[in-house]
Design an enzyme around this catalytic site. Structure first.
Site, short mmCIF file in Angstrom:
data_model
loop_
_atom_site.label_atom_id
_atom_site.label_comp_id
_atom_site.label_asym_id
_atom_site.label_seq_id
_atom_site.Cartn_x
_atom_site.Cartn_y
_atom_site.Cartn_z
N LYS A 36 -1.37 -9.62 -0.33
CA LYS A 36 -2.71 -9.80 0.23
C LYS A 36 -3.55 -10.68 -0.69
CE LYS A 36 -4.78 -5.43 -1.37
NZ LYS A 36 -5.49 -4.20 -0.95
N SER A 90 0.83 -1.21 0.00
CA SER A 90 0.00 0.00 0.00
C SER A 90 0.86 1.26 0.00
CB SER A 90 -0.97 -0.03 1.19
OG SER A 90 -1.92 1.01 1.10
#
Length: 544
Positions: free
Chosen positions: A156, A146
């Protein structure tokens, strides 16, 4: 927190990551499964770390990818796996490693030619595939940390719901990945990169997403108004998407920074002296802020485009403020949504959202920190909107169907342009009106030191351990250790009054706990609440 003297200034060379060294450590460093810090650990946004610390290395990705392949086989997930990645230096090596393992396990992997693919486009692709009900059920992976600094990596997994995996999935994957590491990777199946690349399925993530944007945003109004839009992808994977949006929909859109550089040397330094692509930080967004007079609305995204930053001529909007503006506007301009569609907010988001909900007659559902709690509601249309105070949000299509069940940093940016086009007011002007009607808020987040034992205690408090009866001079109305919206444990404490609240949660990576606080009585009262919050937490910890 003390603000660094470098904050808001272009990063000096001394701060830049040595990319060749970072990538070499990804392949060469062998993490120790016996070291808790070097094991696989899935937080609210997957596994994160960096190769220099032995927390994000090829060993981790081999183990996690094998665990994901085994999980999807056990769960009967037989469709394609849509895989994206961002522009961090460790993302491409991890992408290649994961691809080798997934293909060896017989997984059909779909990727974007040219590689970089943002989080929301992966979520969108999963939902679109599964909506057809053919070719098996699909899921996805995004390789991204991120907004984290350039030396970090992240992984993820998004199950067929399209959003972040819940703990019922991540606990299984995490446990199996650590077992694989302990067994020295003996169970990992792997093919060569050449064979993996030959077997992957090329997929165009961008065109379907861009083509269908009118389903979720009134692009006709934006185009007709001529709203001047500036975009800074902050060196991230949203760059080709924004280029396609501007071209396909003939918007008055200018990309002010088209540089892709894994060292992120063009970035302004964040408040703590680190390079961080945080589009909610005025220090990190200094470059776009310098151009605020050139546009009606300007938009920033983090590297995987799951966060948004909104700049108007008044400056960078506080994420909480823009969440409130989006919610009020959307629920008054989306007649196709269910009449009972709720507003989803995390427990550390602004209480102004609750007041907005009451003013427009919509139920507000308050959940723990983590976008995963919004997935089911966005998927079935029972949530019109889900948002986090850290500038992550998504919302339904105009007809009430799901768009993305993961955070989408692109559509909040376009919504800022729609709001400006249809109301004649920028989002910051609408927030000023909102504050005048419902109350002006002061909000802050600070860190306080905590030992591992104190963090453990804080994470498992009961309301009865809080003995205080007032906060900031007002009676306490609730002492929460479980979220009122879904009764899930919040992993900390929240205390509320009619005019203020605070929440305290232990950090998952540092020996600190985070205190969030808000007051409707101004900055001085906020500071009083923050000071008392520390005392309340200290008393609840019993002097530990």
């Amino acid at each position: 927190m003390t603000i660094s003297e470098l904050a808001g200034k272009r990063a000096p060379r001394s701060l830049l990551t040595n990319i060749p060294r970072l990538v070499a450590h990804y392949y060469e460093t062998r993490p120790l499964p016996s070291d808790p810090l070097q094991r696989v650990a899935f937080g609210t946004s997957g596994h994160r770390g960096n190769s220099l610390a032995g927390t994000f290395n090829e060993t981790h990705i081999l183990a996690i990818s094998q665990a994901v392949a085994e999980y999807r086989a056990q769960a009967g997930i037989t469709g394609p796996l849509y895989m994206g990645l961002d522009t961090h230096a460790l993302s491409e090596p991890a992408w290649m490693t994961a691809l080798e393992v997934l293909i060896a396990n017989g997984v059909r992997v779909r990727v974007q030619p040219g590689l970089f693919t943002p989080t929301p486009l992966v979520s969108y692709a999963i939902l679109e595939h599964n909506r057809t009900g053919t070719d098996g059920v699909a899921d996805g992976i995004v390789i991204t940390p991120s907004h984290n600094p350039p030396q970090d990596g992240g992984f993820k997994y998004n199950p067929p719901s399209g959003g972040p995996a819940d703990t019922d999935v991540t606990k299984v994957v995490q446990a199996r990945a650590n077992q694989i590491m302990e067994d020295e990777l003996r169970d990992v199946q792997r093919v060569s990169l050449e064979d993996a690349m030959a077997a992957l399925e090329e997929f165009d993530f961008i065109t379907p997403y861009v083509t269908q944007l009118p389903d979720v945003i009134d692009l006709d109004a934006i185009r007709a108004s001529g709203v001047r839009i500036g975009v800074d992808p902050l060196g991230g994977s949203s760059l080709p998407v924004w280029q396609a949006i501007g071209a396909a929909h003939d918007l008055n859109l200018t990309i002010v920074n088209d540089v892709i550089d894994p060292s992120f040397a063009f970035m302004s330094v964040d408040r703590d002296g680190k390079i961080r692509m945080d589009c909610s930080s005025p220090h990190a967004m200094a470059g776009l802020l310098a151009l605020k007079g050139d546009f009606d609305v300007a938009i920033g995204n983090d590297p995987d485009a799951d966060r948004h930053g909104i700049v108007t001529t008044d400056g960078l909007m506080n994420p909480n403020h823009y969440l409130a503006v989006m919610i009020e506007y959307l629920f008054q301009h989306r007649p196709g949504w269910r009449a009972d569609a709720a507003i989803g907010k995390t427990l550390v988001s602004s209480a102004l959202i609750d007041r907005v909900g009451a003013s427009i007659g919509r139920r507000v559902v308050e959940v723990p920190v983590g976008f995963k709690y919004f997935v089911a509601g966005l998927q079935d249309g029972s949530f019109g909107f889900g948002g986090e105070e850290s500038a992550g949000a998504s919302f339904l299509r105009r007809d009430g169907r799901a768009w993305s069940t993961d955070k989408d940093g692109l559509i909040p940016g376009l919504l800022a342009a729609e709001i400006t086009a249809r109301t004649g007011q920028t989002p910051s002007a609408r927030f000023a009106d909102l504050s005048a009607r419902l109350g002006a808020t002061a909000y802050d987040r600070q860190d306080a030191p905590a030992t591992p034992d104190q963090k453990r205690i804080l994470g498992s408090l009961s309301p009865e351990q809080v003995t205080a009866t007032t906060l900031g001079g007002d009676p306490i109305t609730a002492k929460l250790t479980r979220a009122p919206g879904n009764d899930e444990a919040i992993g900390g404490l929240k205390v509320t009054t009619d005019e203020a609240w605070f929440a305290a949660r232990p950090s998952g990576t540092e020996d600190v706990y985070k205190i969030y606080a808000e007051s409707f009585r101004g900055q001085e009262h906020l500071q009083q609440v923050m000071n008392e919050a520390r005392d309340v937490v200290a008393a609840a910890l019993g002097g530990q």
